[in-house]
Design an enzyme around this catalytic site. Structure first.
Site, PDB file in Angstrom:
ATOM      1  N   SER A  90      -8.162  -7.653   7.994  1.00  0.00           N
ATOM      2  CA  SER A  90      -8.019  -8.062   9.393  1.00  0.00           C
ATOM      3  C   SER A  90      -8.699  -9.393   9.679  1.00  0.00           C
ATOM      4  CB  SER A  90      -8.620  -6.980  10.302  1.00  0.00           C
ATOM      5  OG  SER A  90      -8.204  -5.696   9.912  1.00  0.00           O
TER       6      SER A  90
ATOM      7  N   LYS B  65       0.821  -1.213   0.000  1.00  0.00           N
ATOM      8  CA  LYS B  65       0.000   0.000   0.000  1.00  0.00           C
ATOM      9  C   LYS B  65       0.856   1.266   0.000  1.00  0.00           C
ATOM     10  CE  LYS B  65      -3.845  -2.091   2.612  1.00  0.00           C
ATOM     11  NZ  LYS B  65      -4.837  -2.096   1.521  1.00  0.00           N
TER      12      LYS B  65
ATOM     13  N   ARG C 249     -23.014  -3.396  -4.745  1.00  0.00           N
ATOM     14  CA  ARG C 249     -24.360  -3.296  -5.335  1.00  0.00           C
ATOM     15  C   ARG C 249     -24.521  -1.974  -6.098  1.00  0.00           C
ATOM     16  NH1 ARG C 249     -28.325  -6.854  -4.463  1.00  0.00           N
ATOM     17  NH2 ARG C 249     -28.229  -8.341  -2.724  1.00  0.00           N
TER      18      ARG C 249
ATOM     19  N   GLY D 238     -11.173  -2.857   8.484  1.00  0.00           N
ATOM     20  CA  GLY D 238     -10.857  -3.032   9.889  1.00  0.00           C
ATOM     21  C   GLY D 238     -12.043  -3.141  10.815  1.00  0.00           C
TER      22      GLY D 238
END
Length: 295
Positions: free
Chosen positions: A237, A82, A166, A154
């Protein structure tokens, strides 16, 4: 036609190879090996998983390069890392290290609140988050080769990832069913390049893969996102904050692959131990919602 290194077809093709798979967040070489053994198609190297970033507060930056290097040396599957939104140098450093993909990520504290990276300037491909079709197409317009829902990282709460997937899919259907003379107005409404809307109408889909991410914590969550049309899933996570990471990792991979085999998912979900602790989204202040970062 010869394919050029760093060209869109090459970078998007790398993402296509991950389709149908699970990409897992890892913070060290041991976790990376667990992810690879469980069947992950790639790993995301970072210093802290999103739930720990959320708990710690402060400024979250690119992972220490030592961690990224250790993960790269530990596994044979692709390694992602990242960079902060708009942080040109973090992205260039990761590119120089030879990571397979860079995530310009809202999980980290943005370096630039106005400008995202011009991803087409890089040889390495990028993945970016989106909440709707406008965000998705702006990132593709900048050169993103892969998308993911933002969800709410997280939290162990899949509701925002569901909402974002959606919404993107509903907006896609709308564009595909529009007449050509309506596309320019829709491009203005979405704040997106007209050429990309035209491409969507021609292809009948997004020009890049779109994975689900943000709050996926169980095998059933992963299967749900595939059922809703995701091309694969990121799990942050949810694995290494669970009671039994090895079992959770294997179960989520299997549930993603066999997402309509509900008997199998029932068996996979048995005796897994406790999943990560979840967070109710309504309890988060707007300024604490990572999905609000970027535009």
């Amino acid at each position: 036609m010869t394919k050029i290194l760093g060209s869109d077809p090459v970078k998007r093709g790398m993402a296509q190879m991950q389709k149908g798979g699970v990409i897992m967040d890892v913070v060290n070489a041991e976790q990376a090996r667990i992810a690879e053994a469980a069947g992950a198609v790639a790993v995301m190297a970072l210093e802290r998983v999103p739930s720990d970033i959320r708990a710690a507060g402060g400024v979250a930056r690119m992972a220490n390069t030592t961690i990224v290097r250790e993960v790269m040396e530990a596994v044979s599957i692709p390694v992602m890392a990242k960079a902060r939104i708009g942080h040109i140098v973090e992205a260039r450093v990761l590119e120089a290290m030879g990571v397979d993909y860079i995530d310009e990520s809202e999980v980290l504290t943005p370096a630039d609140e106005e400008f995202h990276l011009l991803k087409s300037d890089y040889t390495v491909p990028f993945v970016c988050g989106c909440r709707d079709l406008g965000e998705a197409l702006r990132r593709i317009g900048e050169g993103a080769s892969m998308l993911r829902t933002k969800g709410e990282p997280g939290t162990g709460n899949v509701v925002e990832a569901v909402r974002h997937l959606r919404k993107v899919n509903a907006q896609l259907r709308k564009v595909i069913n529009m007449s050509h003379d309506e596309l320019m107005t829709e491009a203005k409404y979405l704040g997106a390049p007209f050429e990309l809307l035209l491409q969507i109408k021609t292809l009948g889909k997004l020009p890049v893969v779109n994975f689900a991410a943000g709050g996926i914590a169980t095998p059933a969550d992963a299967a749900l996102m595939m059922e809703l049309g995701a091309d694969g899933v990121f799990v942050g996570s949810g694995i290494f904050k669970s009671e039994n990471p090895e079992k959770f990792a294997k179960a989520i991979v299997q549930a993603t692959t066999h997402y309509q085999d509900y008997d199998l998912i029932a068996r996979l979900s048995a005796d897994l131990g406790e999943p990560m602790r979840g967070v109710e989204i309504s309890e988060l202040a707007v300024q604490d919602r990572m999905q609000e970062r970027g535009w």
